[in-house]
Write an enzyme that holds these catalytic residues in place. Structure first.
Site, PDB file in Angstrom:
ATOM      1  CD  GLN A  47      -6.674  -4.326   4.372  1.00 20.38           C
ATOM      2  OE1 GLN A  47      -7.610  -4.974   4.862  1.00 20.38           O
ATOM      3  NE2 GLN A  47      -6.843  -3.098   3.918  1.00 20.38           N
ATOM      4  CB  CYS A 102      -3.613   3.299  -1.669  1.00 18.34           C
ATOM      5  SG  CYS A 102      -4.824   4.571  -1.422  1.00 18.34           S
ATOM      6  CG  ASP A 142       0.754  -2.082   6.182  1.00 20.70           C
ATOM      7  OD1 ASP A 142      -0.208  -2.236   6.955  1.00 20.70           O
ATOM      8  OD2 ASP A 142       0.665  -1.502   5.089  1.00 20.70           O
ATOM      9  CG  HIS A 156      -1.900   1.001   1.379  1.00 22.20           C
ATOM     10  ND1 HIS A 156      -1.626   2.299   1.728  1.00 22.20           N
ATOM     11  CD2 HIS A 156      -3.249   0.946   1.200  1.00 22.20           C
ATOM     12  CE1 HIS A 156      -2.753   2.992   1.763  1.00 22.20           C
ATOM     13  NE2 HIS A 156      -3.756   2.194   1.440  1.00 22.20           N
ATOM     14  CE  LYS A 179      -6.999   0.227   6.330  1.00 25.65           C
ATOM     15  NZ  LYS A 179      -7.880   0.537   5.200  1.00 25.65           N
TER      16      LYS A 179
HETATM   17  C1  LIG Z   1      -2.152  -2.671   3.619  1.00 28.76           C
HETATM   18  C2  LIG Z   1      -2.519  -1.291   4.061  1.00 28.76           C
HETATM   19  N1  LIG Z   1      -1.598  -0.525   4.658  1.00 28.76           N
HETATM   20  C3  LIG Z   1      -1.876   0.709   5.098  1.00 28.76           C
HETATM   21  C4  LIG Z   1      -3.114   1.259   4.953  1.00 28.76           C
HETATM   22  C5  LIG Z   1      -3.379   2.631   5.471  1.00 28.76           C
HETATM   23  O1  LIG Z   1      -4.250   2.582   6.561  1.00 28.76           O
HETATM   24  P1  LIG Z   1      -4.813   3.919   7.222  1.00 28.76           P
HETATM   25  O2  LIG Z   1      -5.447   4.684   6.100  1.00 28.76           O
HETATM   26  O3  LIG Z   1      -5.793   3.443   8.230  1.00 28.76           O
HETATM   27  O4  LIG Z   1      -3.659   4.640   7.808  1.00 28.76           O
HETATM   28  C6  LIG Z   1      -4.119   0.516   4.316  1.00 28.76           C
HETATM   29  C7  LIG Z   1      -5.456   1.095   4.101  1.00 28.76           C
HETATM   30  O5  LIG Z   1      -6.200   0.680   3.250  1.00 28.76           O
HETATM   31  C8  LIG Z   1      -3.810  -0.797   3.873  1.00 28.76           C
HETATM   32  O6  LIG Z   1      -4.736  -1.551   3.277  1.00 28.76           O
END
Ligand SMILES: Cc1ncc(COP(=O)(O)O)c(C=O)c1O
Length: 415
Positions: free
Chosen positions: A203, A366, A200, A123, A226
């Site tokens: 998910q 993203c 990260d 992401h 999430k």
């Molecule tokens: C794999 C992953 N990393 C990071 C993020 C960013 O999360 P946040 O917008 O809650 O900071 C997302 C959001 O969709 C994501 O799917």
């Protein structure tokens, strides 16, 4: 709480809504999940019964708010298997957590010739901060290749992670293909070369049991929204000795120990990373979300979501004109399925589904480097959570068939 899945749906008021006169089918959980009543209530209780700022007051409400806030730190530590609650920093979410590591740790430790290993499936939140750190320090990014089905190629990771690698940054579950990354194995490789691994978990948390000690993650980031909690709250886990090395990148009230005219000293982690008034109701909602998930059981949620995801994969793969991306049926993955319908832009498909009350995501999610790797500019993405059921899957499949008919012949049940 009754643990049958259909009853669990009743805990989520929003799932009872109608959208475009159709019962809502919510399949955009990777973007954000819906909230159970207990989570909504946790915030309401705070504002109705003990709203006060934390730490600062000697009065009863402040003490009560502080105790509730700190209790969630302990719950979050237990939830991800941290050694101690001192390893839990409350943040705004995954993006904020990852930026903290990038600009509070990597920026001060990397230099020319050093490498940061990432994958093309990240992401943007787990890519752009590292690009910036690389630019500022003279380090460079190394991409760990994906195998043909989109899974990380562990063999090549073994070759590419070497003594130049200072940091490996990977999602545990990727947000377009849902691939599950073998973090424990990669952590072992990284540590053999003296590199740190930042995970990260956006998910993963709330979908799989997470044990940061077992993974041997150095840092682990996730977002509350999430995994059933409010927006604007998340966690950065760090091994305590690494949090001690981390430089705060926000300064101000509450994170200080003492302040003189020219100098200030700071509290110990984690408080030195929580400058200013925090998202107290958000943190309390995170506590309620953790308790909700634990009452059902992380293993049980993972099992249920896995079953539904495989079922959805089978059904979508069986539709003519539909291309499903990522690992083949039978390979465990997070509850995320990206697909395209021949000749129909995913935004048009998502709009056609929305008219039928079905919420999915369309776009680059993203993750533009991953989309380039897939050879397309956008996909449709259905993502599940613990409250989805077989009827949701059937509605999606029928919705895609309706859309196919509509875009091919201008016919069918799309108003
Ligand atoms: C794999 C992953 N990393 C990071 C993020 C960013 O999360 P946040 O917008 O809650 O900071 C997302 C959001 O969709 C994501 O799917």
């Amino acid at each position: 709480m009754d643990r049958t899945w259909n009853n669990c749906r009743n805990d989520f008021p929003l799932l009872q809504e109608k959208v475009n006169d159709e019962p809502l089918v919510y399949l955009d959980n990777a973007a954000t999940t819906q909230k159970p009543r207990s989570v909504i209530q946790a915030s309401t209780d705070f504002y109705e019964h003990f709203n006060a700022n934390i730490y600062r007051g000697v009065h009863t409400l402040s003490q009560r708010a502080t105790a509730a806030y700190e209790a969630v730190r302990r719950e979050a530590a237990e939830f991800i298997g941290a050694k101690s609650s001192a390893e839990i920093v409350f943040t705004k979410g995954t993006t904020d957590s990852l930026n903290m590591v990038a600009f509070g740790w990597a920026l001060h430790r990397l230099g020319p010739g050093d490498e940061i290993a990432v994958s093309p499936a990240e992401h943007h939140s787990n890519l752009v901060p590292w690009q910036q750190v690389a630019k500022l320090t003279g380090a460079h990014l190394v991409y760990l290749p994906l195998a043909d089905d989109g899974q990380l190629d562990l063999g090549l990771a073994r070759v590419l992670i070497d003594d130049r690698t200072k940091l490996v940054a990977l999602a545990q579950v990727t947000n377009v293909l849902g691939t599950i990354v073998p973090i424990k194995e990669v952590a072992k490789i990284a540590h053999q070369h003296g590199a740190k691994i930042v995970v990260d978990g956006a998910q993963a948390a709330g979908h799989l049991p997470v044990d940061v000690q077992d993974l041997d993650a150095d840092f682990y980031a996730f977002s509350g929204h999430k995994m059933l909690a409010q927006t604007g709250v998340g966690v950065l886990y760090g091994k305590y000795d690494l949090l001690e090395q981390l430089t705060p990148f926000e300064f101000g009230g509450e994170m200080i120990d003492s302040v003189g005219l020219d100098e200030a000293t700071f509290k110990e982690p984690p408080l030195k990373f929580e400058a200013g008034t925090q998202n107290i109701s958000g943190v309390l909602s995170l506590g309620a979300a953790i308790n909700y998930l634990l009452a059902i059981g992380q293993e049980e949620i993972a099992r249920r979501e896995q079953e539904l995801t495989q079922d959805l994969l089978k059904q979508l793969t069986g539709l003519s004109g539909v291309t499903v991306y990522g690992p083949k049926i039978g390979t465990p993955r997070g509850p995320i399925v990206s697909f395209n319908l021949d000749g129909v832009h995913p935004h048009d498909l998502a709009t056609a589904l929305d008219l039928q009350g079905i919420a999915i995501r369309a776009g680059h999610h993203c993750a533009q480097p991953l989309l380039a790797w897939l050879g397309c500019s956008a996909t449709a993405r259905a993502s599940l959570a613990l409250y989805n059921n077989e009827e949701d899957l059937a509605a999606l499949v029928k919705g895609v068939e309706n859309a196919k008919e509509f875009f091919a012949h201008g016919l069918g049940k799309i108003e």
